[in-house]
Design an enzyme around this catalytic site. Structure first.
Site, mmCIF file in Angstrom:
data_model
loop_
_atom_site.group_PDB
_atom_site.id
_atom_site.type_symbol
_atom_site.label_atom_id
_atom_site.label_comp_id
_atom_site.label_asym_id
_atom_site.label_seq_id
_atom_site.Cartn_x
_atom_site.Cartn_y
_atom_site.Cartn_z
ATOM 1 C CB SER A 1 28.977 32.891 6.435
ATOM 2 O OG SER A 1 29.040 32.959 7.895
ATOM 3 C CE1 TYR B 1 32.772 28.599 6.634
ATOM 4 C CE2 TYR B 1 32.003 30.255 8.264
ATOM 5 C CZ TYR B 1 31.745 29.559 7.157
ATOM 6 O OH TYR B 1 30.620 29.207 6.771
ATOM 7 C CB ALA C 1 39.824 35.021 5.181
ATOM 8 C CB SER D 1 25.190 15.647 -0.912
ATOM 9 O OG SER D 1 26.095 15.997 -0.206
ATOM 10 N NE ARG D 2 27.529 15.911 4.111
ATOM 11 C CZ ARG D 2 28.311 16.794 4.764
ATOM 12 N NH1 ARG D 2 27.766 17.636 5.665
ATOM 13 N NH2 ARG D 2 29.627 16.676 4.529
ATOM 14 N N GLY E 1 27.393 21.107 -3.557
ATOM 15 C CA GLY E 1 27.321 20.593 -2.297
ATOM 16 C C GLY E 1 25.855 20.321 -1.835
HETATM 17 N N1 NAP Z 1 25.406 25.874 8.783
HETATM 18 C C1 NAP Z 1 25.581 27.134 9.030
HETATM 19 O O1 NAP Z 1 25.231 27.476 10.165
HETATM 20 C C2 NAP Z 1 25.836 28.075 7.917
HETATM 21 C C3 NAP Z 1 25.954 29.514 8.202
HETATM 22 C C4 NAP Z 1 26.228 30.451 7.197
HETATM 23 C C5 NAP Z 1 26.817 29.918 5.977
HETATM 24 N N2 NAP Z 1 26.931 28.382 5.635
HETATM 25 C C6 NAP Z 1 27.432 28.097 4.245
HETATM 26 O O2 NAP Z 1 26.503 26.986 3.919
HETATM 27 C C7 NAP Z 1 27.123 26.282 2.913
HETATM 28 C C8 NAP Z 1 26.454 24.752 3.362
HETATM 29 O O3 NAP Z 1 26.902 24.532 4.781
HETATM 30 P P1 NAP Z 1 26.057 23.407 5.569
HETATM 31 O O4 NAP Z 1 25.793 24.061 6.770
HETATM 32 O O5 NAP Z 1 25.102 22.897 4.637
HETATM 33 O O6 NAP Z 1 27.220 22.465 5.774
HETATM 34 P P2 NAP Z 1 27.216 20.851 5.610
HETATM 35 O O7 NAP Z 1 26.230 20.424 6.133
HETATM 36 O O8 NAP Z 1 28.342 20.504 6.071
HETATM 37 O O9 NAP Z 1 27.143 20.484 4.100
HETATM 38 C C9 NAP Z 1 28.241 20.877 3.248
HETATM 39 C C10 NAP Z 1 27.911 20.448 1.642
HETATM 40 O O10 NAP Z 1 29.364 20.796 0.877
HETATM 41 C C11 NAP Z 1 29.745 19.485 0.586
HETATM 42 N N3 NAP Z 1 31.143 19.691 0.500
HETATM 43 C C12 NAP Z 1 32.424 19.800 1.385
HETATM 44 N N4 NAP Z 1 33.436 19.763 0.753
HETATM 45 C C13 NAP Z 1 33.359 19.549 -0.434
HETATM 46 C C14 NAP Z 1 34.193 19.294 -1.645
HETATM 47 N N5 NAP Z 1 35.523 19.254 -1.365
HETATM 48 N N6 NAP Z 1 33.918 19.007 -2.709
HETATM 49 C C15 NAP Z 1 32.498 19.169 -2.910
HETATM 50 N N7 NAP Z 1 31.378 19.135 -2.073
HETATM 51 C C16 NAP Z 1 31.797 19.105 -0.915
HETATM 52 C C17 NAP Z 1 29.381 18.335 1.439
HETATM 53 O O11 NAP Z 1 29.368 17.019 0.820
HETATM 54 P P3 NAP Z 1 30.824 16.041 0.973
HETATM 55 O O12 NAP Z 1 31.031 16.402 2.434
HETATM 56 O O13 NAP Z 1 30.245 14.727 0.614
HETATM 57 O O14 NAP Z 1 31.747 16.524 -0.129
HETATM 58 C C18 NAP Z 1 28.031 18.901 1.663
HETATM 59 O O15 NAP Z 1 27.176 18.457 0.672
HETATM 60 C C19 NAP Z 1 28.649 26.519 3.228
HETATM 61 O O16 NAP Z 1 29.156 27.025 2.187
HETATM 62 C C20 NAP Z 1 28.514 27.170 4.404
HETATM 63 O O17 NAP Z 1 29.736 27.748 4.752
HETATM 64 C C21 NAP Z 1 26.416 27.624 6.808
#
Ligand code: NAP
Length: 246
Positions: free
Chosen positions: A141, A154, A156, A17-18, A15
């Site tokens: 998280s 989520y 879980a 990409s963003r 993941g």
């Molecule tokens: N943002 C927060 O507040 C927060 C807090 C605690 C933990 N986290 C954790 O941090 C991690 C990253 O979150 P983020 O905030 O950066 O989310 P995000 O901006 O939505 O990015 C999610 C990344 O995961 C990829 N992804 C999602 N489904 C996928 C799939 N089926 N196969 C391959 N890649 C997939 C997305 O690319 P595609 O959609 O193109 O596949 C994207 O690159 C996650 O595990 C999240 O639970 C986030």
């Protein structure tokens, strides 16, 4: 930093990409690592970085075990056996337990938990064969530690990732592979776009450091867990949340 044979360590990031994954990839490239990453769709970031020889991106879906196994093989061919794995790909779906749909539950489990396990299996097989050790970092998280109303499924999956961290630390420690979790608080990425302004302000008010996190707030912990500075640390969950859970 260098591998024992003088080459640059290779890190796989799911993941990338963003959002947080992109921030991690950028920090790793800046620190001199070679990086392989995947997501379902390319982004302006992956396209702009494609010319960097230290970077490899391919589309893959973590919920499809064949897809992640194929990605791990191609990444190894491209950059060699990985030293590190950052399990960052994830999704959030909110829904109170009384009405959450089967599809939402299935998607959360398939991406955040089963997908993470499948990718880890593919990468650990490579690490074990190379016998050069490694470092695995699971991005869980604070929701998995403290909970949040409407995010039980989520939570879980994230609590499950921390449980996996502890079990794998025991399983892989004798092979010099360390496994740790980083549990971020609320980060300004697309994932929290669903939160209303009122909810964001409430989170900021409850956060001792008085703001939401950014991907770059988490990358220092990632670099630490990859480095020799954490050589005797495994099976831990490090919270990076501006103090909201303290
Ligand atoms: N943002 C927060 O507040 C927060 C807090 C605690 C933990 N986290 C954790 O941090 C991690 C990253 O979150 P983020 O905030 O950066 O989310 P995000 O901006 O939505 O990015 C999610 C990344 O995961 C990829 N992804 C999602 N489904 C996928 C799939 N089926 N196969 C391959 N890649 C997939 C997305 O690319 P595609 O959609 O193109 O596949 C994207 O690159 C996650 O595990 C999240 O639970 C986030």
């Amino acid at each position: 930093m260098k591998n024992t044979d003088g080459s640059t360590p290779h890190i796989i990031v799911s993941g990338g990409s963003r959002g947080l994954g992109k921030g991690i990839v950028e920090a790793l490239l800046t620190a001199g690592y070679r990086v392989s990453t995947f997501s379902r769709k390319a982004t302006p970031f992956t396209e702009a970085t494609a010319a960097n020889p230290a970077f490899f991106f391919e589309t893959a879906d973590i919920s499809d075990s064949d897809s992640v196994t194929a990605f791990a093989k191609t990444a190894q061919t491209k950059h060699g056996t990985p030293f590190g794995l950052i399990n960052c790909a994830g999704i959030a779906r909110d829904g109170v337990i009384a009405t959450i749909k089967n599809e939402q539950v299935g998607e959360l489990l398939a991406v955040n938990l089963a997908g993470t396990i499948h990718l880890t299996r593919a990468v650990v097989r490579q690490m074990l064969l190379s016998k050069s050790g490694g470092s695995i970092i699971n991005i869980s998280s604070i929701i998995g530690l403290r909970g949040y109303s409407g995010l039980a499924a989520y939570a879980a999956t994230k609590g499950g990732m921390d449980a996996m961290t502890r079990a794998l630390a025991r399983e892989l420690g004798p092979r010099s592979i360390r496994v740790n979790s980083i549990a971020p608080g609320y980060l300004e990425t697309e994932m929290i776009h669903g939160l209303g302004e009122g909810q964001k302000l409430q989170i900021i008010r409850r956060t001792p450091l008085g703001r939401l996190g950014k991907p770059e707030d988490v990358t220092g912990a990632v670099l630490f867990f990859l480095s020799a500075a954490s050589a005797f640390i495994t099976g831990q969950v490090l919270t990076v949340d501006g103090g909201i859970t303290c």
